[in-house]
Design an enzyme around this catalytic site. Structure first.
Site, PDB file in Angstrom:
ATOM      1  N   ASP A 215      -3.214 -11.776   5.004  1.00  0.00           N
ATOM      2  CA  ASP A 215      -2.732 -11.195   5.929  1.00  0.00           C
ATOM      3  C   ASP A 215      -2.687 -11.921   6.853  1.00  0.00           C
ATOM      4  O   ASP A 215      -3.095 -12.061   7.697  1.00  0.00           O
ATOM      5  CB  ASP A 215      -2.448  -9.771   5.889  1.00  0.00           C
ATOM      6  CG  ASP A 215      -2.958  -8.663   4.974  1.00  0.00           C
ATOM      7  OD1 ASP A 215      -3.030  -9.108   3.447  1.00  0.00           O
ATOM      8  OD2 ASP A 215      -2.887  -7.541   5.232  1.00  0.00           O
TER       9      ASP A 215
ATOM     10  N   HIS B 150      -7.850 -11.784   7.057  1.00  0.00           N
ATOM     11  CA  HIS B 150      -6.576 -11.727   7.837  1.00  0.00           C
ATOM     12  C   HIS B 150      -6.013 -13.387   8.072  1.00  0.00           C
ATOM     13  O   HIS B 150      -7.452 -14.317   8.496  1.00  0.00           O
ATOM     14  CB  HIS B 150      -6.667 -10.723   9.037  1.00  0.00           C
ATOM     15  CG  HIS B 150      -6.482  -9.577   8.431  1.00  0.00           C
ATOM     16  ND1 HIS B 150      -6.961  -9.224   8.102  1.00  0.00           N
ATOM     17  CD2 HIS B 150      -5.621  -8.678   8.625  1.00  0.00           C
ATOM     18  CE1 HIS B 150      -7.314  -8.027   7.263  1.00  0.00           C
ATOM     19  NE2 HIS B 150      -5.691  -7.833   7.927  1.00  0.00           N
TER      20      HIS B 150
END
Length: 239
Positions: free
Chosen positions: A56, A198
C-alpha cells in the site's frame, strides 16, 4: 464471590481469545467479518502453494529499493497507489508495470475512506482511476485504513473493481520493526493468503528490509509470491 470470580474469569478468557484472534487474523474470523459485511476479498481459496503480496501507499522515495528486492527474488506484487503521490514519481509506476507487477487503486490521499461522504468517495475512486489509466488496467481497490461500508462496496462494484483487504497484516503501520513483521508473516502465512505491507514515508524502507527476510524464506517453503490477479486466476483453476 466465587460465582463472580468464575464469570470474570470466563469473560477474561473470552476477551483474550478475541484479542489473539484479531492479532493473528484467522480465517474463521475473516469469514465471520465477511458474512457481516459482504463484498470484500480477504484471501483466495486455492490449493496452489502461492500467496499474493500487496504493498500500500506507493509510490515513495523507497519504491525503487522495494522493486530491487522483488526483482532479486523474482517475486511479483500488487502495488496500491495513492494517486496524488504519483506526480514526480511516474517512473516508479512505469517500472512496476514493466516488471510484471500490478497496480491497484488506493484512492487519492492517505486517509480513512469510510469517513468520506458517498460523493467524495466516488470522486476519489474516479480521480485515482484516471491517473492509473495511463499505466494499464486496474482490477482491485483497497480503501484507506481498511474500513468499508455497503455503500462503498456498491460504488466500487459500479466501477467494475473488486474491493480487497487482506489476511496477513503484520501491523507494520504501528510496529516499526521489520523483524516483527517478518516473523509475523512467516508464522501466519497459508496458501491463498493476501499479505499487506506498506510503502510511503518512513515505511517503505522497512518493507524493503522485511521483503529481504520473507521472500527467500517463503520460496524455500515452496511458495510462489504473485499478484492478486494471478492468485485469483488460480482460484478459478481450482473451481
Amino acid at each position: 464471590m466465587k460465582h463472580w470470580k468464575l464469570k470474570l474469569g470466563l469473560l477474561s478468557g473470552l476477551g483474550m481469545t478475541v484479542l489473539v484472534g484479531l492479532l493473528i487474523q484467522p480465517r474463521w474470523l475473516l469469514n465471520l467479518i465477511g458474512r457481516v459485511g459482504p463484498g470484500a476479498t480477504y484471501y483466495i481459496d486455492t490449493d496452489a502453494q502461492a500467496v499474493a503480496l500487496t504493498i500500500d501507499d506507493a509510490p515513495s522515495e523507497a519504491t525503487d529499493e522495494i522493486l530491487d528486492v522483488l526483482d532479486r527474488y523474482d517475486a511479483k506484487a500488487t502495488f496500491f497507489i495513492i494517486s496524488r503521490r504519483v506526480p514526480g514519481r511516474e517512473q516508479n509506476l512505469t517500472r512496476m508495470v514493466a516488471a510484471g507487477h500490478e497496480l491497484g487503486n488506493h484512492l487519492t490521499e492517505d486517509e480513512a475512506s469510510i469517513l468520506l461522504s458517498a460523493t467524495d468517495f466516488e470522486a476519489a475512486v474516479l480521480e485515482a482511476d484516471r491517473v492509473l489509466a495511463d499505466y494499464g488496467p486496474v482490477r482491485w481497490l483497497r480503501p484507506g485504513m481498511g474500513w468499508y461500508s455497503p455503500g462503498m462496496v456498491a460504488t466500487v462494484s459500479r466501477q467494475r473493481r473488486q474491493l480487497v483487504l487482506g489476511s496477513v497484516f503484520p501491523y507494520d503501520t504501528h510496529i516499526a520493526s521489520p523483524q516483527f513483521a517478518s516473523q509475523f508473516i512467516l508464522s501466519s502465512v497459508r496458501p491463498g493468503d493476501i499479505i499487506v505491507l506498506h510503502d510511503g514515508p518512513g515505511r517503505g524502507d522497512r518493507t524493503a528490509k522485511t521483503l529481504k527476510q520473507i521472500l527467500p524464506a517463503l520460496q524455500a517453503q515452496g511458495y510462489d509470491v504473485v499478484t492478486l490477479s494471478t492468485l485469483a486466476e488460480q482460484q478459478s483453476a481450482k473451481d
